[in-house]
Design a protein around this motif. Structure first.
Motif, PDB file in Angstrom:
ATOM      1  N   THR A 164      24.569 -25.808  16.894  1.00  0.00           N
ATOM      2  CA  THR A 164      22.440 -25.443  16.631  1.00  0.00           C
ATOM      3  C   THR A 164      22.545 -24.348  15.653  1.00  0.00           C
ATOM      4  O   THR A 164      23.546 -24.186  15.624  1.00  0.00           O
ATOM      5  CB  THR A 164      22.258 -25.056  18.437  1.00  0.00           C
ATOM      6  N   ASP A 165      22.042 -25.140  14.735  1.00  0.00           N
ATOM      7  CA  ASP A 165      21.667 -23.993  13.803  1.00  0.00           C
ATOM      8  C   ASP A 165      21.288 -23.008  14.836  1.00  0.00           C
ATOM      9  O   ASP A 165      20.092 -22.402  15.553  1.00  0.00           O
ATOM     10  CB  ASP A 165      20.618 -24.668  12.752  1.00  0.00           C
ATOM     11  N   GLN A 166      20.971 -21.588  13.560  1.00  0.00           N
ATOM     12  CA  GLN A 166      20.320 -20.658  14.019  1.00  0.00           C
ATOM     13  C   GLN A 166      19.274 -20.223  14.334  1.00  0.00           C
ATOM     14  O   GLN A 166      18.646 -19.307  14.652  1.00  0.00           O
ATOM     15  CB  GLN A 166      21.099 -19.243  12.560  1.00  0.00           C
ATOM     16  N   LYS A 167      17.967 -21.536  13.681  1.00  0.00           N
ATOM     17  CA  LYS A 167      16.965 -21.416  13.628  1.00  0.00           C
ATOM     18  C   LYS A 167      16.612 -21.400  15.353  1.00  0.00           C
ATOM     19  O   LYS A 167      15.150 -21.204  15.381  1.00  0.00           O
ATOM     20  CB  LYS A 167      15.758 -22.541  12.732  1.00  0.00           C
ATOM     21  N   THR A 168      17.303 -22.474  16.148  1.00  0.00           N
ATOM     22  CA  THR A 168      16.900 -23.221  17.126  1.00  0.00           C
ATOM     23  C   THR A 168      17.152 -22.097  18.175  1.00  0.00           C
ATOM     24  O   THR A 168      16.327 -21.913  18.938  1.00  0.00           O
ATOM     25  CB  THR A 168      17.861 -24.103  17.638  1.00  0.00           C
ATOM     26  N   VAL A 169      18.369 -21.757  17.869  1.00  0.00           N
ATOM     27  CA  VAL A 169      18.873 -20.218  18.682  1.00  0.00           C
ATOM     28  C   VAL A 169      18.023 -18.999  18.577  1.00  0.00           C
ATOM     29  O   VAL A 169      17.266 -18.602  19.761  1.00  0.00           O
ATOM     30  CB  VAL A 169      20.224 -19.882  18.332  1.00  0.00           C
ATOM     31  N   ARG A 206      14.111 -19.159  18.558  1.00  0.00           N
ATOM     32  CA  ARG A 206      13.484 -19.247  19.148  1.00  0.00           C
ATOM     33  C   ARG A 206      13.179 -19.715  20.691  1.00  0.00           C
ATOM     34  O   ARG A 206      12.376 -19.112  21.233  1.00  0.00           O
ATOM     35  CB  ARG A 206      13.133 -21.457  17.847  1.00  0.00           C
ATOM     36  N   SER A 207      14.826 -19.817  20.408  1.00  0.00           N
ATOM     37  CA  SER A 207      14.421 -20.311  22.326  1.00  0.00           C
ATOM     38  C   SER A 207      15.462 -18.707  22.313  1.00  0.00           C
ATOM     39  O   SER A 207      14.272 -18.197  23.643  1.00  0.00           O
ATOM     40  CB  SER A 207      16.668 -20.808  21.872  1.00  0.00           C
ATOM     41  N   HIS A 208      15.908 -17.923  21.497  1.00  0.00           N
ATOM     42  CA  HIS A 208      15.667 -16.531  22.298  1.00  0.00           C
ATOM     43  C   HIS A 208      14.455 -15.410  22.611  1.00  0.00           C
ATOM     44  O   HIS A 208      13.680 -15.116  23.333  1.00  0.00           O
ATOM     45  CB  HIS A 208      16.903 -15.129  21.319  1.00  0.00           C
ATOM     46  N   LEU A 209      13.784 -15.903  21.467  1.00  0.00           N
ATOM     47  CA  LEU A 209      12.351 -15.322  21.258  1.00  0.00           C
ATOM     48  C   LEU A 209      11.697 -15.718  22.555  1.00  0.00           C
ATOM     49  O   LEU A 209      10.645 -14.388  23.076  1.00  0.00           O
ATOM     50  CB  LEU A 209      11.801 -15.501  19.994  1.00  0.00           C
ATOM     51  N   PHE A 210      12.072 -17.102  22.257  1.00  0.00           N
ATOM     52  CA  PHE A 210      11.068 -17.685  24.030  1.00  0.00           C
ATOM     53  C   PHE A 210      11.014 -17.303  24.647  1.00  0.00           C
ATOM     54  O   PHE A 210      10.549 -16.627  25.760  1.00  0.00           O
ATOM     55  CB  PHE A 210      10.575 -19.055  23.396  1.00  0.00           C
ATOM     56  N   PHE A 211      12.879 -16.636  24.807  1.00  0.00           N
ATOM     57  CA  PHE A 211      13.200 -16.641  26.664  1.00  0.00           C
ATOM     58  C   PHE A 211      12.306 -14.733  26.939  1.00  0.00           C
ATOM     59  O   PHE A 211      12.022 -14.466  27.943  1.00  0.00           O
ATOM     60  CB  PHE A 211      15.005 -17.245  26.262  1.00  0.00           C
ATOM     61  N   LEU A 212      12.758 -14.622  25.484  1.00  0.00           N
ATOM     62  CA  LEU A 212      12.229 -12.611  25.735  1.00  0.00           C
ATOM     63  C   LEU A 212      10.913 -12.739  26.003  1.00  0.00           C
ATOM     64  O   LEU A 212      10.493 -11.986  26.383  1.00  0.00           O
ATOM     65  CB  LEU A 212      12.515 -12.054  24.430  1.00  0.00           C
ATOM     66  N   VAL A 213       9.454 -13.709  24.872  1.00  0.00           N
ATOM     67  CA  VAL A 213       8.599 -13.274  26.140  1.00  0.00           C
ATOM     68  C   VAL A 213       7.911 -14.104  27.362  1.00  0.00           C
ATOM     69  O   VAL A 213       7.128 -13.409  27.613  1.00  0.00           O
ATOM     70  CB  VAL A 213       7.964 -13.874  24.121  1.00  0.00           C
ATOM     71  N   TYR A 214       8.498 -14.593  27.266  1.00  0.00           N
ATOM     72  CA  TYR A 214       8.070 -15.793  28.990  1.00  0.00           C
ATOM     73  C   TYR A 214       8.501 -14.608  29.462  1.00  0.00           C
ATOM     74  O   TYR A 214       7.992 -14.196  30.637  1.00  0.00           O
ATOM     75  CB  TYR A 214       9.768 -17.100  28.850  1.00  0.00           C
ATOM     76  N   ILE A 215       9.716 -13.851  29.428  1.00  0.00           N
ATOM     77  CA  ILE A 215      10.543 -13.176  31.291  1.00  0.00           C
ATOM     78  C   ILE A 215       8.938 -11.234  30.869  1.00  0.00           C
ATOM     79  O   ILE A 215       8.662 -11.968  31.881  1.00  0.00           O
ATOM     80  CB  ILE A 215      11.634 -12.862  30.439  1.00  0.00           C
ATOM     81  N   VAL A 216       8.940 -11.039  29.535  1.00  0.00           N
ATOM     82  CA  VAL A 216       7.980  -9.991  29.858  1.00  0.00           C
ATOM     83  C   VAL A 216       6.389 -10.298  30.021  1.00  0.00           C
ATOM     84  O   VAL A 216       5.845  -9.710  31.407  1.00  0.00           O
ATOM     85  CB  VAL A 216       8.044  -9.440  28.256  1.00  0.00           C
ATOM     86  N   ALA A 217       6.434 -11.271  29.700  1.00  0.00           N
ATOM     87  CA  ALA A 217       4.975 -11.957  29.895  1.00  0.00           C
ATOM     88  C   ALA A 217       4.539 -12.267  31.864  1.00  0.00           C
ATOM     89  O   ALA A 217       3.333 -11.889  31.886  1.00  0.00           O
ATOM     90  CB  ALA A 217       4.403 -13.624  28.639  1.00  0.00           C
ATOM     91  N   LEU A 218       5.452 -13.084  32.035  1.00  0.00           N
ATOM     92  CA  LEU A 218       5.395 -13.168  33.889  1.00  0.00           C
ATOM     93  C   LEU A 218       5.648 -11.925  34.226  1.00  0.00           C
ATOM     94  O   LEU A 218       4.614 -12.159  35.512  1.00  0.00           O
ATOM     95  CB  LEU A 218       6.774 -13.784  34.020  1.00  0.00           C
ATOM     96  N   VAL A 232      15.873  -6.779  21.744  1.00  0.00           N
ATOM     97  CA  VAL A 232      14.932  -7.410  20.540  1.00  0.00           C
ATOM     98  C   VAL A 232      15.892  -6.541  18.813  1.00  0.00           C
ATOM     99  O   VAL A 232      15.343  -7.262  18.188  1.00  0.00           O
ATOM    100  CB  VAL A 232      13.858  -5.957  20.800  1.00  0.00           C
ATOM    101  N   MET A 233      16.845  -5.680  19.378  1.00  0.00           N
ATOM    102  CA  MET A 233      18.000  -5.616  18.407  1.00  0.00           C
ATOM    103  C   MET A 233      18.645  -6.702  18.225  1.00  0.00           C
ATOM    104  O   MET A 233      18.598  -7.401  17.235  1.00  0.00           O
ATOM    105  CB  MET A 233      18.251  -4.815  19.043  1.00  0.00           C
ATOM    106  N   GLU A 234      19.089  -7.804  18.859  1.00  0.00           N
ATOM    107  CA  GLU A 234      19.282  -8.977  18.505  1.00  0.00           C
ATOM    108  C   GLU A 234      18.552  -9.811  18.115  1.00  0.00           C
ATOM    109  O   GLU A 234      19.372 -10.412  17.480  1.00  0.00           O
ATOM    110  CB  GLU A 234      20.075  -9.910  20.128  1.00  0.00           C
ATOM    111  N   ILE A 235      17.359  -9.852  18.463  1.00  0.00           N
ATOM    112  CA  ILE A 235      16.376 -11.355  17.847  1.00  0.00           C
ATOM    113  C   ILE A 235      16.100 -10.338  16.369  1.00  0.00           C
ATOM    114  O   ILE A 235      16.270 -11.369  15.130  1.00  0.00           O
ATOM    115  CB  ILE A 235      15.375 -11.333  18.501  1.00  0.00           C
ATOM    116  N   SER A 236      16.257  -9.071  16.031  1.00  0.00           N
ATOM    117  CA  SER A 236      15.891  -9.095  15.076  1.00  0.00           C
ATOM    118  C   SER A 236      17.193  -9.067  13.648  1.00  0.00           C
ATOM    119  O   SER A 236      16.913  -9.821  12.735  1.00  0.00           O
ATOM    120  CB  SER A 236      15.701  -7.754  14.567  1.00  0.00           C
ATOM    121  N   PHE A 237      18.634  -8.939  14.491  1.00  0.00           N
ATOM    122  CA  PHE A 237      19.807  -9.614  13.562  1.00  0.00           C
ATOM    123  C   PHE A 237      19.618 -11.122  13.334  1.00  0.00           C
ATOM    124  O   PHE A 237      20.010 -11.221  12.291  1.00  0.00           O
ATOM    125  CB  PHE A 237      20.992  -8.762  14.445  1.00  0.00           C
ATOM    126  N   GLN A 238      19.381 -11.620  14.497  1.00  0.00           N
ATOM    127  CA  GLN A 238      19.547 -13.107  14.483  1.00  0.00           C
ATOM    128  C   GLN A 238      18.647 -13.340  13.619  1.00  0.00           C
ATOM    129  O   GLN A 238      19.001 -14.309  12.604  1.00  0.00           O
ATOM    130  CB  GLN A 238      19.303 -13.653  15.776  1.00  0.00           C
TER     131      GLN A 238
END
Length: 81
Positions: free
Chosen positions: A18-23, A25-37, A67-73
């Motif tokens: 998987t490319d970095q863009k897919t990773v 997006r998936s990390h960002l989606f998972f984080l937003v999903y958990i916080v929103a839920l 958030v730090m991990e996502i910003s590093f990505q």
């Protein structure tokens, strides 16, 4: 249920390159999903049975690390372009 979905996704994508863009997006989606839920269920009057809530310090620490991990990505992804 979410743990099962996460494990299925990891198992299914294990052999793919998987490319970095897919990773990212998936990390960002998972984080937003958990916080929103959590926000939705807390807003509806739910209480955590395992102690994960917005008023616990461990939640905010885990959120800060995520958030730090996502910003590093994001930075790595921008450097590759």
């Amino acid at each position: 249920m979410m743990l099962v979905l996460f494990m299925v996704t990891v198992y299914r994508n294990r052999n793919r390159n998987t490319d970095q863009k897919t990773v990212f997006r998936s990390h960002l989606f998972f984080l937003v999903y958990i916080v929103a839920l959590m926000a939705l269920l807390t807003g509806l009057g739910g209480k955590s049975q395992v102690g994960i809530s917005f008023d616990k310090g461990i939640f905010w620490a885990a959120l800060a690390i995520a958030v730090m991990e996502i910003s590093f990505q994001w930075q790595r992804m921008k450097q590759e372009e």
